[in-house]
Design a protein around this motif. Structure first.
Motif, PDB file in Angstrom:
ATOM      1  N   TRP A 140       0.780  -1.228   0.000  1.00 26.65           N
ATOM      2  CA  TRP A 140       0.000   0.000   0.000  1.00 26.65           C
ATOM      3  C   TRP A 140       0.816   1.285   0.000  1.00 26.65           C
ATOM      4  O   TRP A 140       0.304   2.344  -0.334  1.00 26.65           O
ATOM      5  CB  TRP A 140      -0.993   0.013   1.155  1.00 26.65           C
ATOM      6  N   ARG A 141       2.103   1.198   0.388  1.00 24.56           N
ATOM      7  CA  ARG A 141       2.898   2.433   0.313  1.00 24.56           C
ATOM      8  C   ARG A 141       3.302   2.664  -1.142  1.00 24.56           C
ATOM      9  O   ARG A 141       3.403   1.726  -1.919  1.00 24.56           O
ATOM     10  CB  ARG A 141       4.115   2.339   1.212  1.00 24.56           C
ATOM     11  N   ASP A 142       3.541   3.932  -1.499  1.00 24.15           N
ATOM     12  CA  ASP A 142       3.797   4.234  -2.909  1.00 24.15           C
ATOM     13  C   ASP A 142       5.221   3.894  -3.347  1.00 24.15           C
ATOM     14  O   ASP A 142       5.461   3.570  -4.509  1.00 24.15           O
ATOM     15  CB  ASP A 142       3.495   5.715  -3.195  1.00 24.15           C
ATOM     16  N   SER A 143       6.206   4.005  -2.449  1.00 23.60           N
ATOM     17  CA  SER A 143       7.599   3.657  -2.774  1.00 23.60           C
ATOM     18  C   SER A 143       8.358   3.554  -1.456  1.00 23.60           C
ATOM     19  O   SER A 143       7.829   3.908  -0.404  1.00 23.60           O
ATOM     20  CB  SER A 143       8.231   4.747  -3.646  1.00 23.60           C
ATOM     21  N   GLY A 144       9.590   3.071  -1.525  1.00 25.16           N
ATOM     22  CA  GLY A 144      10.412   3.057  -0.317  1.00 25.16           C
ATOM     23  C   GLY A 144      11.132   1.753  -0.083  1.00 25.16           C
ATOM     24  O   GLY A 144      11.228   0.901  -0.974  1.00 25.16           O
ATOM     25  N   THR A 145      11.617   1.580   1.130  1.00 22.95           N
ATOM     26  CA  THR A 145      12.479   0.450   1.469  1.00 22.95           C
ATOM     27  C   THR A 145      11.622  -0.755   1.865  1.00 22.95           C
ATOM     28  O   THR A 145      11.519  -1.111   3.040  1.00 22.95           O
ATOM     29  CB  THR A 145      13.420   0.848   2.630  1.00 22.95           C
ATOM     30  N   TYR A 146      10.994  -1.366   0.871  1.00 18.53           N
ATOM     31  CA  TYR A 146      10.088  -2.500   1.113  1.00 18.53           C
ATOM     32  C   TYR A 146      10.471  -3.632   0.159  1.00 18.53           C
ATOM     33  O   TYR A 146       9.814  -3.872  -0.863  1.00 18.53           O
ATOM     34  CB  TYR A 146       8.623  -2.074   0.935  1.00 18.53           C
ATOM     35  N   THR A 147      11.572  -4.284   0.491  1.00 19.01           N
ATOM     36  CA  THR A 147      12.149  -5.315  -0.368  1.00 19.01           C
ATOM     37  C   THR A 147      11.112  -6.358  -0.786  1.00 19.01           C
ATOM     38  O   THR A 147      10.400  -6.893   0.054  1.00 19.01           O
ATOM     39  CB  THR A 147      13.313  -6.011   0.375  1.00 19.01           C
ATOM     40  N   GLY A 148      11.048  -6.583  -2.068  1.00 19.65           N
ATOM     41  CA  GLY A 148      10.166  -7.629  -2.578  1.00 19.65           C
ATOM     42  C   GLY A 148       8.758  -7.176  -2.898  1.00 19.65           C
ATOM     43  O   GLY A 148       7.951  -7.984  -3.349  1.00 19.65           O
ATOM     44  N   GLU A 149       8.467  -5.915  -2.652  1.00 24.19           N
ATOM     45  CA  GLU A 149       7.086  -5.452  -2.851  1.00 24.19           C
ATOM     46  C   GLU A 149       6.913  -4.646  -4.142  1.00 24.19           C
ATOM     47  O   GLU A 149       7.880  -4.119  -4.694  1.00 24.19           O
ATOM     48  CB  GLU A 149       6.645  -4.594  -1.659  1.00 24.19           C
ATOM     49  N   ILE A 150       5.681  -4.545  -4.586  1.00 25.65           N
ATOM     50  CA  ILE A 150       5.315  -3.712  -5.740  1.00 25.65           C
ATOM     51  C   ILE A 150       4.217  -2.772  -5.266  1.00 25.65           C
ATOM     52  O   ILE A 150       3.310  -3.199  -4.542  1.00 25.65           O
ATOM     53  CB  ILE A 150       4.759  -4.587  -6.886  1.00 25.65           C
ATOM     54  N   SER A 151       4.289  -1.508  -5.666  1.00 24.71           N
ATOM     55  CA  SER A 151       3.274  -0.554  -5.183  1.00 24.71           C
ATOM     56  C   SER A 151       2.193  -0.307  -6.227  1.00 24.71           C
ATOM     57  O   SER A 151       2.384  -0.565  -7.425  1.00 24.71           O
ATOM     58  CB  SER A 151       3.926   0.775  -4.824  1.00 24.71           C
ATOM     59  N   ALA A 152       1.075   0.251  -5.745  1.00 24.67           N
ATOM     60  CA  ALA A 152       0.000   0.628  -6.669  1.00 24.67           C
ATOM     61  C   ALA A 152       0.484   1.732  -7.609  1.00 24.67           C
ATOM     62  O   ALA A 152       0.049   1.812  -8.756  1.00 24.67           O
ATOM     63  CB  ALA A 152      -1.221   1.084  -5.871  1.00 24.67           C
ATOM     64  N   THR A 153       1.404   2.565  -7.130  1.00 24.71           N
ATOM     65  CA  THR A 153       1.961   3.629  -7.985  1.00 24.71           C
ATOM     66  C   THR A 153       2.688   2.994  -9.180  1.00 24.71           C
ATOM     67  O   THR A 153       2.611   3.500 -10.301  1.00 24.71           O
ATOM     68  CB  THR A 153       2.946   4.482  -7.162  1.00 24.71           C
ATOM     69  N   GLN A 154       3.407   1.902  -8.919  1.00 24.60           N
ATOM     70  CA  GLN A 154       4.133   1.232 -10.007  1.00 24.60           C
ATOM     71  C   GLN A 154       3.186   0.479 -10.942  1.00 24.60           C
ATOM     72  O   GLN A 154       3.510   0.239 -12.102  1.00 24.60           O
ATOM     73  CB  GLN A 154       5.183   0.275  -9.411  1.00 24.60           C
ATOM     74  N   LEU A 155       2.016   0.132 -10.412  1.00 25.97           N
ATOM     75  CA  LEU A 155       1.037  -0.605 -11.236  1.00 25.97           C
ATOM     76  C   LEU A 155       0.153   0.336 -12.051  1.00 25.97           C
ATOM     77  O   LEU A 155      -0.539  -0.091 -12.975  1.00 25.97           O
ATOM     78  CB  LEU A 155       0.141  -1.459 -10.331  1.00 25.97           C
TER      79      LEU A 155
END
Ligand code: PGA
Length: 266
Positions: free
Chosen positions: A70-85
């Motif tokens: 749910w966060r838009d970007s940042g230090t969240y290894t392995g995740e994809i954000s809605a902003t990137q989608l």
């Protein structure tokens, strides 16, 4: 009232690799007939989304993410954000029971994801539904109440217009794999849909409760499409294993179109 357009979503879960997904899309796009009364959405794995987004004809199919952070970007290894989608998908599943029960997603995660999807111009498909135990103990209405209140907290009436709800009894999901599909009784579905619309009415008013799109999911097959879609207020289907084969899924789409036509005649 909600539009009589039927929304049919194929949830491929962790199936079909990039090659298989591309072949599937190619095959389905050749046989599918585009009907204005049916919106078709494919939810492949995250890995496959990018390449399918370049291949897909958006007049035929829209794409959905199965999950995101749910966060838009940042230090969240392995995740994809809605902003990137954003721009890659038009829809995203949120709070699917497999995310809630296998990956321990909480109502707070779910509500953050609903909000993240909306702020990134992606329609969230908020999945809700009771477990077998809750069903046996007559807790369906309470679960629906809690999951809707939890998932939609902080969502305004205007934002709600982007939200789709998918009611999926957990005990019916994937229950048909390798055997006879479980069929949920139409009375159970009616009861659950009434509970969904009553809760939306309570939270957002009568108009919102009539116009929100609500889907049914859980062991849907070609044989059950017409039954579920003929129920008042069922605006579409979320289909898992029966969507993994392009021919079978195409049959489901044709049946959904017939149901939409029948609605118009009424
Ligand atoms: P199923 O899955 O059709 O395989 O039961 C539905 C879903 O999980 O969305």
């Amino acid at each position: 009232m909600a539009s009589d357009k039927k929304l049919i979503i194929a949830n491929w879960k962790m199936n079909l690799d990039m090659h298989e997904a591309s072949l599937y899309l190619h095959k389905l796009s050749k046989m599918v007939k585009v009907h204005r009364d049916t919106e078709v959405v494919l939810a492949p794995t995250s890995l496959t989304l990018q390449s399918l987004s370049l291949q897909v004809n958006l007049k035929q199919f829209k794409l959905a993410a199965q999950n995101f952070y749910w966060r838009d970007s940042g230090t969240y290894t392995g995740e994809i954000s809605a902003t990137q989608l954003r721009g890659v998908v038009q829809y995203a599943l949120v709070g699917h029971s497999e995310r809630r029960h296998i990956f321990n997603e909480s109502d707070k995660d779910v509500r953050n994801k609903v909000a993240a999807a909306i702020r990134n111009n992606i329609r969230p498909v908020l999945c809700i539904g009771e477990t077998a135990w809750e069903h046996a103990n007559n807790e369906t209405k309470d679960v629906i109440h809690d999951q809707l209140a939890g998932g939609l907290a902080n969502i305004t009436g205007e934002e709600l217009e982007k939200v789709v709800i998918a009611y999926e009894p957990v005990w019916a999901i994937s229950a048909g794999l390798g055997s006879t599909p479980v069929s949920v009784s139409l009375d159970d579905v009616k009861l659950a849909f009434n509970a969904v619309r009553n809760q939306i009415k309570h939270l957002y008013g009568q108009k919102a409760s009539e116009s929100i799109q609500v889907l049914y999911g859980g062991s849907v097959t070609g044989d059950s499409v017409a039954d579920y879609l003929s129920l008042p207020g069922v605006n579409g289907l979320l289909v898992g294993w029966a969507s993994l084969n392009a021919n079978t899924f195409n049959e489901i789409l044709e049946k959904a179109h017939k149901s939409a036509l029948a609605d118009k005649k009424e």
